[in-house]
Design a protein around this motif. Structure first.
Motif, mmCIF file in Angstrom:
data_model
loop_
_atom_site.group_PDB
_atom_site.id
_atom_site.type_symbol
_atom_site.label_atom_id
_atom_site.label_comp_id
_atom_site.label_asym_id
_atom_site.label_seq_id
_atom_site.Cartn_x
_atom_site.Cartn_y
_atom_site.Cartn_z
ATOM 1 N N LYS A 78 0.846 -1.199 0.000
ATOM 2 C CA LYS A 78 0.000 0.000 0.000
ATOM 3 C C LYS A 78 0.877 1.242 0.000
ATOM 4 N N VAL A 79 1.878 1.226 0.896
ATOM 5 C CA VAL A 79 2.774 2.373 1.005
ATOM 6 C C VAL A 79 3.490 2.599 -0.323
ATOM 7 N N ASP A 80 3.949 1.491 -0.943
ATOM 8 C CA ASP A 80 4.628 1.596 -2.233
ATOM 9 C C ASP A 80 3.731 2.266 -3.263
ATOM 10 N N PHE A 81 2.468 1.818 -3.273
ATOM 11 C CA PHE A 81 1.531 2.353 -4.245
ATOM 12 C C PHE A 81 1.311 3.847 -4.007
ATOM 13 N N VAL A 82 1.090 4.176 -2.719
ATOM 14 C CA VAL A 82 0.858 5.573 -2.372
ATOM 15 C C VAL A 82 2.082 6.416 -2.740
ATOM 16 N N ALA A 83 3.278 5.862 -2.441
ATOM 17 C CA ALA A 83 4.502 6.596 -2.732
ATOM 18 C C ALA A 83 4.647 6.816 -4.241
ATOM 19 N N LEU A 84 4.306 5.785 -5.003
ATOM 20 C CA LEU A 84 4.403 5.888 -6.462
ATOM 21 C C LEU A 84 3.451 6.973 -6.971
ATOM 22 N N ALA A 85 2.209 6.893 -6.454
ATOM 23 C CA ALA A 85 1.200 7.863 -6.879
ATOM 24 C C ALA A 85 1.657 9.278 -6.532
ATOM 25 N N ALA A 86 2.137 9.436 -5.307
ATOM 26 C CA ALA A 86 2.570 10.762 -4.867
ATOM 27 C C ALA A 86 3.736 11.252 -5.716
ATOM 28 N N HIS A 87 4.637 10.312 -6.010
ATOM 29 C CA HIS A 87 5.808 10.678 -6.792
ATOM 30 C C HIS A 87 5.401 11.154 -8.188
ATOM 31 N N GLU A 88 4.432 10.447 -8.763
ATOM 32 C CA GLU A 88 3.958 10.816 -10.099
ATOM 33 C C GLU A 88 3.241 12.162 -10.086
ATOM 34 N N LEU A 89 2.682 12.508 -8.925
ATOM 35 C CA LEU A 89 1.967 13.784 -8.811
ATOM 36 C C LEU A 89 2.917 14.978 -8.725
ATOM 37 N N ARG A 90 4.146 14.683 -8.333
ATOM 38 C CA ARG A 90 5.081 15.778 -8.075
ATOM 39 C C ARG A 90 5.351 16.613 -9.323
ATOM 40 N N THR A 91 5.586 15.942 -10.454
ATOM 41 C CA THR A 91 5.943 16.693 -11.661
ATOM 42 C C THR A 91 4.818 17.633 -12.103
ATOM 43 N N PRO A 92 3.586 17.115 -12.274
ATOM 44 C CA PRO A 92 2.524 18.050 -12.656
ATOM 45 C C PRO A 92 2.349 19.202 -11.676
ATOM 46 N N VAL A 93 2.471 18.908 -10.369
ATOM 47 C CA VAL A 93 2.313 19.973 -9.387
ATOM 48 C C VAL A 93 3.450 20.992 -9.529
ATOM 49 N N THR A 94 4.651 20.471 -9.803
ATOM 50 C CA THR A 94 5.789 21.371 -10.017
ATOM 51 C C THR A 94 5.499 22.312 -11.190
ATOM 52 N N VAL A 95 4.922 21.733 -12.251
ATOM 53 C CA VAL A 95 4.622 22.537 -13.439
ATOM 54 C C VAL A 95 3.548 23.585 -13.128
ATOM 55 N N ILE A 96 2.499 23.150 -12.434
ATOM 56 C CA ILE A 96 1.430 24.098 -12.082
ATOM 57 C C ILE A 96 1.994 25.237 -11.233
ATOM 58 N N LYS A 97 2.760 24.844 -10.228
ATOM 59 C CA LYS A 97 3.352 25.835 -9.333
ATOM 60 C C LYS A 97 4.257 26.796 -10.103
ATOM 61 N N GLY A 98 5.048 26.203 -10.970
ATOM 62 C CA GLY A 98 6.017 26.995 -11.739
ATOM 63 C C GLY A 98 5.328 27.993 -12.650
ATOM 64 N N TYR A 99 4.331 27.518 -13.407
ATOM 65 C CA TYR A 99 3.650 28.417 -14.340
ATOM 66 C C TYR A 99 2.842 29.475 -13.603
ATOM 67 N N LEU A 100 2.325 29.078 -12.433
ATOM 68 C CA LEU A 100 1.602 30.060 -11.618
ATOM 69 C C LEU A 100 2.528 31.197 -11.225
ATOM 70 N N GLU A 101 3.736 30.821 -10.872
ATOM 71 C CA GLU A 101 4.711 31.841 -10.482
ATOM 72 C C GLU A 101 5.052 32.736 -11.667
ATOM 73 N N ILE A 102 5.254 32.070 -12.839
ATOM 74 C CA ILE A 102 5.575 32.829 -14.051
ATOM 75 C C ILE A 102 4.435 33.795 -14.371
ATOM 76 N N LEU A 103 3.239 33.238 -14.309
ATOM 77 C CA LEU A 103 2.045 34.035 -14.606
ATOM 78 C C LEU A 103 1.946 35.228 -13.654
ATOM 79 N N THR A 104 2.143 34.959 -12.383
ATOM 80 C CA THR A 104 2.049 36.019 -11.377
ATOM 81 C C THR A 104 3.096 37.097 -11.643
ATOM 82 N N ASN A 105 4.344 36.658 -11.871
ATOM 83 C CA ASN A 105 5.420 37.628 -12.078
ATOM 84 C C ASN A 105 5.201 38.465 -13.328
ATOM 85 N N GLU A 106 4.740 37.811 -14.391
ATOM 86 C CA GLU A 106 4.676 38.510 -15.671
ATOM 87 C C GLU A 106 3.408 39.337 -15.840
ATOM 88 N N LEU A 107 2.331 38.896 -15.153
ATOM 89 C CA LEU A 107 1.054 39.573 -15.395
ATOM 90 C C LEU A 107 0.595 40.464 -14.248
#
Lengths: 126, 517
Positions: free
Chosen positions: B262-291
């Protein structure tokens, strides 16, 4: 931009590539992109870069292998190019030691906002 | 053998003395008869033949009569009594001498019979008692052996006295192999590479009583395999049975494997979530700074809300990953010599903004000249963020959150004080358990119930402790201690500061003193 510093970004996720490239270009860097390890290695040896941003989990050959090749001391390596790992993998003790010997930095993507990356790249290339 | 021989030597044949008496009496009879013979010859003038015949008849009669009497009154009873004594000697307690022995012997016979009877009673009584004791022992052994959990009993030297069947099955050792040997030599129980139970046993020396529980310790079996066990131990300084410590342990390996999946599965899922969240966070920052300059207040509010939510999502994912690592025992902490003041200050930078956005104040009161600590910067940062985040979350508008750090003997203590809603006493002891969320805050404040559980795991993995003090309506103080670098310096493998590597909370880069995450 004449005199601009060049960065090779070796990373397979286009969203990540686009995001960081966007801010790095705005900051005045010239960005070249490779989407897998082999392509990255080819570009790194053919052209000259000031900095290579390297992901670890990439297709063909891993970032660790790319790092090994680029840090070879047989004349084929690139001792003067800075290499910074940019990944989502937390390191264990063993790989940390291996990386510390060869890389110039190790950054966790999840914690690195675009503006933070720009300021870190500035520091590495200062 | 020896005993039998001495018995035979000391034994006098029955009737021998009696025979002596008989012989003496017979000799005296011959003398009397001779006298009688002289009398018959000289005074009654009977013929020699008649005299001889009369004498012979009288003599034989006398002999027969005395022999008969002797046999009946003396030899036979002695023989019977002798038989009885021999029977007792051979443990035949049912033997009885027949009634009706002559004279004194009747009395002896009765007494012997009584003696046999009493002995028989005594023996059968003690046999019954022994049977009860044996049956009781068997029952207890059966109960002990039918338990699925392992049981060890240790003596004052922490040597194994008792070892049930489950203990034998789980550890792979036979009782003969384990008995008398120190527990730590046979079945060391580890957490990480620390023999926690052994340490606990040693610390009990001189105490009257102590008890302790551990979850998911590692037990090494006789074949070198590892099993995961929950352990309960009870130490009693004075035990009349010689048992100092009772240890019971439950094999949770199978359950652990499922849990790990279960832990492995949860860890895998969480790990896979990291990249999209990084992208959302990153673009949000870009958007905020630029706009930012072009946005109207409503749009700015939307962006702010997006930022807050992404921040929550991101820290939730970090918490899940950390919890899965803690439960997997793969936290992989890289202990380094860290200046606590700068790490605390750096980590609080982003939290200042968060507090300000909610009209709350964050203050840092850090003692001067704090000694460096030995920590894994990335994980301990999560602890600070979680605790401060909670303090902000549960403080009233215009609330004040104070972060204090001070030098304690051998460690550095950090306190996070708020003047928020406080925590009911009934919830305090459950606060650091997984998924615990107070009923009161469950609906009013978002959260996962992982933050404090994770913080506890991380602080304890550093060799520190975490605690809380709270009064409802007045506020809460969360505190944790971390070992000073000098105390654990020998356990910290590398000292990167001397290698020119500068670590920030987001990673490291070489040779750049400016970098502070």
């Amino acid at each position: 931009m004449a005199g601009s510093k060049t960065i090779l970004f070796i990373e397979d996720d286009p969203l990540i590539v686009d995001m960081y490239t966007h801010v790095l270009q705005k900051a005045g860097y010239l960005i070249d992109i490779a989407y897998d390890g082999l392509e990255g290695l080819k570009k790194a040896t053919k052209n000259t870069y000031d900095l290579i941003l390297l992901d670890i989990m990439i297709p063909q050959i891993t970032g660790i292998d790319v790092l090994e090749k680029l840090r070879q001391s047989d004349g084929n390596g690139l001792p003067n190019t800075k290499i910074v790992i940019l990944t989502n993998l937390a390191q264990d003790e063993e790989s940390r030691r291996a990386l510390e010997a060869k890389a110039d930095g190790y950054l966790i993507k999840a914690d690195i906002t675009p503006s933070l990356l720009v300021s870190l790249v500035e520091q590495v290339l200062a | 053998m020896d005993q039998k021989q001495t018995e035979k030597k000391g034994q006098t044949r029955p009737g021998l003395n009696i025979l002596l008496v008989i012989i003496i009496s017979q000799i005296s009879l011959v003398l009397i008869l001779s006298l009688f013979w002289i009398l018959l010859r000289n005074f009654l003038e009977l013929s020699s033949l008649v005299t001889h015949i009369l004498l012979a008849v009288a003599g034989v009669g006398w002999l027969v009569a005395t022999a008969f009497l002797l046999y009946q009154r003396l030899l036979r009873p002695i023989n019977l009594i002798n038989n009885h004594i021999e029977a007792i000697g051979k443990s035949d307690l049912k033997y009885r001498t027949k009634q009706g022995l002559p004279g004194e012997f009747a009395n002896i016979g009765t007494k012997l019979n009584n003696l046999s009877g009493r002995l028989q009673e005594f023996v059968s009584h003690s046999q019954a008692e022994t049977e009860v004791i044996v049956a009781e022992a068997n029952r207890l052994r059966n109960v002990l052996n039918s338990i699925n959990d392992g049981v060890f009993a240790l003596d004052r030297g922490n040597r194994i006295m008792l070892f049930n069947k489950a203990a034998s099955v789980i550890t792979g050792y036979k009782i003969e192999e384990a008995a008398g040997k120190p527990l730590n030599h046979i079945v060391p129980l580890f957490r990480g590479n620390q023999t926690v139970v052994h340490e606990w046993l040693r610390a009990n020396e001189g105490l009257a009583r102590a008890e302790e529980q551990w979850e998911a310790l590692t037990l090494q079996t006789s074949t070198g395999k590892q099993r995961s066990v929950d352990v309960y131990a009870l130490y009693q300084g004075e035990d009349p049975n010689g048992i100092r410590t009772l240890i019971t342990f439950h094999d949770r390996t199978a359950a652990q494997e499922i849990e790990d999946m279960k832990v492995d599965f949860v860890a895998l899922a969480a790990h896979e979530l990291r990249t999209p969240v990084t992208v959302i966070k990153g673009y949000l920052e870009i958007l905020t700074n630029e706009l930012f300059s072009q946005l109207n207040p409503e749009q700015i509010e939307i962006i702010t809300k997006l930022n807050v939510s992404t921040g929550q999502l991101s820290s939730f994912i970090n918490n899940i990953l950390n919890v899965s690592r803690i439960e997997h025992g793969s936290l992989n902490l890289n202990f380094e010599k860290i200046d606590w003041k700068s790490l605390l200050t750096d980590t609080c930078q982003s939290l200042y903004q968060k507090a300000l956005a909610q009209d709350k104040r964050l203050e840092l009161l850090i003692e001067e000249n704090l000694p460096p600590v030995a920590v894994d910067a990335n994980s301990i940062k999560e602890v600070i963020i979680n605790l401060v985040d909670n303090a902000i979350k549960y403080s009233p508008r215009e609330g004040r959150i104070v972060i204090k750090a001070k030098n304690k003997q051998g460690s550095v203590e950090t306190l996070i004080e708020d003047n928020g809603i406080g925590i009911p006493t009934t919830s305090l002891d459950k606060l650091f358990t997984k998924f615990y969320r107070s009923h009161r805050t469950r609906t009013s404040h978002p959260g996962t119930g992982l933050g404090l559980y994770m913080s506890k795991g991380i602080v304890e993995a550093h060799g520190g402790t975490i605690w809380v003090q709270s009064a409802e309506g007045i506020g809460s103080t969360f505190g944790f201690s971390l070992p000073q670098y000098k105390v654990v310096a020998d356990k910290v493998k590398t000292n990167d500061n001397e290698k020119g590597i500068i670590r920030g909370v987001h990673g490291w880069i070489k040779n750049h003193t400016l970098y502070r995450g």
